[in-house]
Motif scaffolding. Structure first.
Motif: not given
Length: 86
Positions: A1-30
């Motif tokens: 999963m090179q994409i996951a390590s290069a872009f940790p803010e991406l929601n991998m579930g969204r890329l695989l299924t098309g469901e959910g938010e494109m980006l994961r919430p930021s740990p600092q601010s949500g």
């Protein structure tokens, strides 16, 4: 999963299924990039460096590809329905 390590803010579930938010919430601010939080302002790896604007461009391209795949899937479903009627 090179994409996951290069872009940790991406929601991998969204890329695989098309469901959910494109980006994961930021740990600092949500929040995420769309709410104004800068996520991955400078991502480095394999000697390449991506600015925040480059990351947003990649995210837009991924969203566009995902939208096109969804349309393709809808077309395939319509064609299969037509074939099943015959």
């Amino acid at each position: 999963m090179q994409i996951a390590s290069a872009f940790p803010e991406l929601n991998m579930g969204r890329l695989l299924t098309g469901e959910g938010e494109m980006l994961r919430p930021s740990p600092q601010s949500g929040g995420d990039v769309t709410s104004g939080t800068v996520v991955g302002a400078n991502i480095s790896g394999s000697g390449n460096s991506f600015s925040h604007s480059d990351t947003l461009t990649v995210l837009r391209l991924l969203q566009n590809c995902q939208d096109q795949l969804k349309k393709k899937d809808e077309q395939i479903d319509r064609l299969l329905a037509l074939l099943e009627k015959k």
